[in-house]
Design a protein around this motif. Structure first.
Motif, mmCIF file in Angstrom:
data_model
loop_
_atom_site.group_PDB
_atom_site.id
_atom_site.type_symbol
_atom_site.label_atom_id
_atom_site.label_comp_id
_atom_site.label_asym_id
_atom_site.label_seq_id
_atom_site.Cartn_x
_atom_site.Cartn_y
_atom_site.Cartn_z
ATOM 1 N N LEU A 1 -18.678 -4.081 72.603
ATOM 2 C CA LEU A 1 -18.732 -5.546 72.626
ATOM 3 C C LEU A 1 -18.678 -6.029 71.192
ATOM 4 C CD1 LEU A 1 -19.011 -7.727 74.830
ATOM 5 C CD2 LEU A 1 -21.460 -7.760 74.350
ATOM 6 N N ARG A 2 -17.691 -6.843 70.864
ATOM 7 C CA ARG A 2 -17.464 -7.213 69.470
ATOM 8 C C ARG A 2 -18.605 -8.050 68.900
ATOM 9 N NH1 ARG A 2 -10.869 -8.289 69.226
ATOM 10 N NH2 ARG A 2 -10.321 -6.107 69.541
ATOM 11 N N GLU A 3 -18.831 -9.227 69.464
ATOM 12 C CA GLU A 3 -19.879 -10.089 68.914
ATOM 13 C C GLU A 3 -20.720 -10.727 70.016
ATOM 14 O OE1 GLU A 3 -17.966 -12.956 66.528
ATOM 15 O OE2 GLU A 3 -17.305 -11.548 64.985
ATOM 16 N N GLY A 4 -20.710 -10.125 71.155
ATOM 17 C CA GLY A 4 -21.397 -10.741 72.281
ATOM 18 C C GLY A 4 -20.500 -11.766 72.947
ATOM 19 N N LEU A 5 -20.858 -12.165 74.135
ATOM 20 C CA LEU A 5 -20.053 -13.141 74.867
ATOM 21 C C LEU A 5 -20.135 -14.511 74.202
ATOM 22 C CD1 LEU A 5 -20.835 -12.242 78.575
ATOM 23 C CD2 LEU A 5 -18.801 -11.684 77.269
ATOM 24 N N PRO A 6 -19.041 -15.278 74.241
ATOM 25 C CA PRO A 6 -19.057 -16.622 73.643
ATOM 26 C C PRO A 6 -20.108 -17.507 74.306
ATOM 27 C CG PRO A 6 -16.812 -15.921 74.199
ATOM 28 C CD PRO A 6 -17.746 -14.915 74.813
ATOM 29 N N ALA A 7 -20.348 -18.645 73.685
ATOM 30 C CA ALA A 7 -21.324 -19.596 74.223
ATOM 31 C C ALA A 7 -20.962 -19.964 75.660
ATOM 32 C CB ALA A 7 -21.362 -20.856 73.358
ATOM 33 N N GLN A 8 -21.977 -20.045 76.481
ATOM 34 C CA GLN A 8 -21.772 -20.283 77.901
ATOM 35 C C GLN A 8 -21.461 -21.759 78.159
ATOM 36 O OE1 GLN A 8 -25.444 -18.945 79.494
ATOM 37 N NE2 GLN A 8 -25.217 -16.868 78.731
ATOM 38 N N GLY A 9 -20.403 -21.982 78.928
ATOM 39 C CA GLY A 9 -20.063 -23.337 79.337
ATOM 40 C C GLY A 9 -20.436 -23.536 80.789
ATOM 41 N N GLY A 10 -19.664 -24.342 81.486
ATOM 42 C CA GLY A 10 -19.936 -24.561 82.899
ATOM 43 C C GLY A 10 -19.426 -23.416 83.747
ATOM 44 N N TYR A 11 -19.825 -23.398 84.985
ATOM 45 C CA TYR A 11 -19.371 -22.365 85.920
ATOM 46 C C TYR A 11 -17.915 -22.634 86.294
ATOM 47 C CZ TYR A 11 -24.459 -22.122 86.481
ATOM 48 O OH TYR A 11 -25.801 -22.034 86.267
ATOM 49 N N ILE A 12 -17.102 -21.621 86.195
ATOM 50 C CA ILE A 12 -15.675 -21.814 86.464
ATOM 51 C C ILE A 12 -15.434 -22.088 87.949
ATOM 52 C CG2 ILE A 12 -15.167 -19.355 86.819
ATOM 53 C CD1 ILE A 12 -12.492 -19.912 85.334
ATOM 54 N N ALA A 13 -16.284 -21.551 88.824
ATOM 55 C CA ALA A 13 -16.107 -21.800 90.259
ATOM 56 C C ALA A 13 -16.298 -23.280 90.591
ATOM 57 C CB ALA A 13 -17.085 -20.950 91.072
ATOM 58 N N LEU A 14 -17.137 -23.981 89.810
ATOM 59 C CA LEU A 14 -17.349 -25.403 90.055
ATOM 60 C C LEU A 14 -16.138 -26.225 89.620
ATOM 61 C CD1 LEU A 14 -21.088 -26.000 89.123
ATOM 62 C CD2 LEU A 14 -20.053 -25.498 91.340
ATOM 63 N N ARG A 15 -15.386 -25.720 88.635
ATOM 64 C CA ARG A 15 -14.143 -26.396 88.263
ATOM 65 C C ARG A 15 -13.180 -26.389 89.443
ATOM 66 N NH1 ARG A 15 -11.930 -23.430 83.130
ATOM 67 N NH2 ARG A 15 -10.117 -24.691 83.734
ATOM 68 N N LEU A 16 -13.171 -25.274 90.150
ATOM 69 C CA LEU A 16 -12.301 -25.145 91.323
ATOM 70 C C LEU A 16 -12.722 -26.146 92.398
ATOM 71 C CD1 LEU A 16 -9.956 -23.137 91.891
ATOM 72 C CD2 LEU A 16 -11.568 -21.827 93.259
ATOM 73 N N LEU A 17 -14.021 -26.217 92.655
ATOM 74 C CA LEU A 17 -14.519 -27.135 93.682
ATOM 75 C C LEU A 17 -14.403 -28.588 93.229
ATOM 76 C CD1 LEU A 17 -17.654 -25.166 94.916
ATOM 77 C CD2 LEU A 17 -15.526 -25.581 96.153
ATOM 78 N N GLY A 18 -14.472 -28.821 91.914
ATOM 79 C CA GLY A 18 -14.272 -30.171 91.401
ATOM 80 C C GLY A 18 -12.887 -30.694 91.733
ATOM 81 N N ASP A 19 -11.887 -29.815 91.607
ATOM 82 C CA ASP A 19 -10.526 -30.206 91.987
ATOM 83 C C ASP A 19 -10.427 -30.438 93.494
ATOM 84 O OD1 ASP A 19 -9.513 -30.108 89.394
ATOM 85 O OD2 ASP A 19 -9.113 -27.958 89.513
ATOM 86 N N ASP A 20 -11.171 -29.645 94.269
ATOM 87 C CA ASP A 20 -11.192 -29.854 95.724
ATOM 88 C C ASP A 20 -11.763 -31.230 96.075
ATOM 89 O OD1 ASP A 20 -10.011 -27.514 96.538
ATOM 90 O OD2 ASP A 20 -11.893 -26.404 96.697
#
Length: 430
Positions: free
Chosen positions: A237-256
């Motif tokens: 792992l290079r530098e750890g995971l980037p800063a956490q944003g929103g849940y990507i699954a909710l982006r999908l449901l937001g479009d729904d």
């Protein structure tokens, strides 16, 4: 070059083509790139392209529709080529009257909407669905990347386990050689030798089980990447995971939700008036019934039509269904967010636990090795039973296995977090 040499060369090439990719010639970036070249990626791209074309199709009714028309008509009595005003023909002078039993018509007709509100809201609905296909492609890509990380970690875990079992078998083989001598000299009972051999055979059986699991994991990696691995690819792992944003699954449901909202508006738009502009131009030809002369008359029409629904029960029901669908998608959004919040909290709590477990496992391995070393000496000096000695051999294997298990769990946690937040692992895991 004779035929035998040609056959040898062909066999050599066939062997080269079926050799699996060695882990040393592979890195994680290469595996991630391989994911993007698989048929699933192409399917997602075509889905995005299809959604964009669907938006264009929604706007298509705004453009004029122009058609060429033609017909041949036969009547049992003379019929007018087109509506005729009374002063058009001087019958007394013997002019041809535009009536005929056989009439040919040809020309063009056109129509276009002036105002149809649901066209625009339908397009907005399809735009939301088009954005959804892009998010779905991202989710699929990240899901496959995370699966590769998890599977590669499992392959690494099983490979380490194989090596650890091999070390324990080697240690037991050395002890067995010493015990065999002492059994022949009558200093140890033959049962001690049988117990060592039984443990060795049990470990060999575990090796076979691990090999079967490795084959299954390699198959799964090949299904996702198209690459067959003999051994795990090194990961860091290079530098750890980037800063956490929103849940990507909710982006999908937001479009729904947005699509469902526009769909409801489309059903409401049915109540608005619709304006259409229609026009046509035709040439009408035939033989005049009174003179048999060939005649033709053109006919042009331009109209602005308005329709307004007064009573249509179906549209009301459609609107009710669309409203329920919107509520359903919103409820699904809230339920999914609740589940994802719980998953995020679990990952956050597990991270320090796994890190501490790895540290404890390393310390436990050091202690197990020291105890085993003492146990070997004690057994040789007959101050310990064979059962107790073998127990410490197994304890060391368990301690080493626990460390590999927790390291594998740590990688799986990284993969789960990437899927949760939609983190592209390319450039993060190497």
């Amino acid at each position: 070059m004779n035929g035998k040499h040609i056959k040898k060369i062909m066999m050599l090439f066939s062997i080269l083509f079926i050799i699996p990719v060695e882990a040393g010639a592979m890195d994680m970036d290469t595996l991630f790139k391989a994911v993007t070249r698989q048929p699933q990626a192409r399917i997602d791209e075509l889905g995005i392209e299809q959604a964009k074309i669907a938006v264009k199709k929604a706007y298509a009714p705004l453009y004029p529709k122009i058609s060429a028309i033609g017909s041949y008509e036969n009547y049992n009595s003379p019929t007018n080529l087109r509506p005729m005003p009374p002063t058009e023909v001087n019958i007394q002078a013997g002019e041809s009257i535009p009536f005929s039993r056989d009439i040919g018509r040809y020309g063009i007709q056109a129509s276009m909407p002036v105002f149809v509100k649901e066209i625009f809201d339908t397009a907005k609905q399809l735009k939301a669905l088009a954005r959804k296909t892009t998010v779905k492609k991202t989710i699929t890509l990240i899901g496959n990347q995370s699966a590769v990380v998890s599977l590669n970690s499992s392959l690494s875990y099983l490979s380490q386990l194989e090596n650890l079992i091999h070390e324990r078998i080697a240690s037991l083989e050395k002890t067995r050689e010493i015990v065999e001598i002492q059994v022949r000299n009558g200093r140890l009972p033959e049962s001690d030798l049988f117990k060592i051999e039984k443990l060795i055979e049990s470990l060999n059986i575990q090796q076979d089980s691990i090999s079967t699991k490795r084959i299954a994991i390699s198959r799964d990696i090949s299904a996702i990447t198209g690459v067959t691995l003999d051994a795990p690819v090194p990961m860091s792992l290079r530098e750890g995971l980037p800063a956490q944003g929103g849940y990507i699954a909710l982006r999908l449901l937001g479009d729904d939700i947005e699509a469902a909202r526009h769909n409801l508006q489309v059903k409401r738009d049915y109540r608005y008036p619709k304006l259409f502009l229609n026009g046509s131009y035709t040439e009408n030809v035939g033989s005049a019934y009174n003179t048999d002369d060939w005649i033709d008359r053109d006919y042009r029409r331009l109209s602005l039509n308005v329709t307004f629904p007064l009573l249509d029960r179906t549209s009301r029901v459609d609107e009710q269904l669309a409203r329920i669908q919107l509520k359903k998608v919103k409820a699904k959004y809230r339920k999914t967010k609740q589940d994802l919040d719980a998953k995020a909290a679990e990952i956050k709590k597990q991270r320090p636990v796994i890190k501490e477990a790895i540290q404890k496992s390393r310390k436990n391995i050091g202690l197990a090795r020291k105890i085993l070393k003492i146990a070997k000496v004690a057994y040789k000096n007959r101050r310990m039973t064979i059962e107790d000695y073998l127990k410490y051999e197994v304890d060391l294997l368990d301690a080493e296995t626990q460390q590999s298990f927790w390291e594998d769990r740590q990688w799986r946690l990284i993969a789960e977090q990437a899927v949760l937040y939609g983190t592209d692992l390319k450039g993060v895991v190497r």
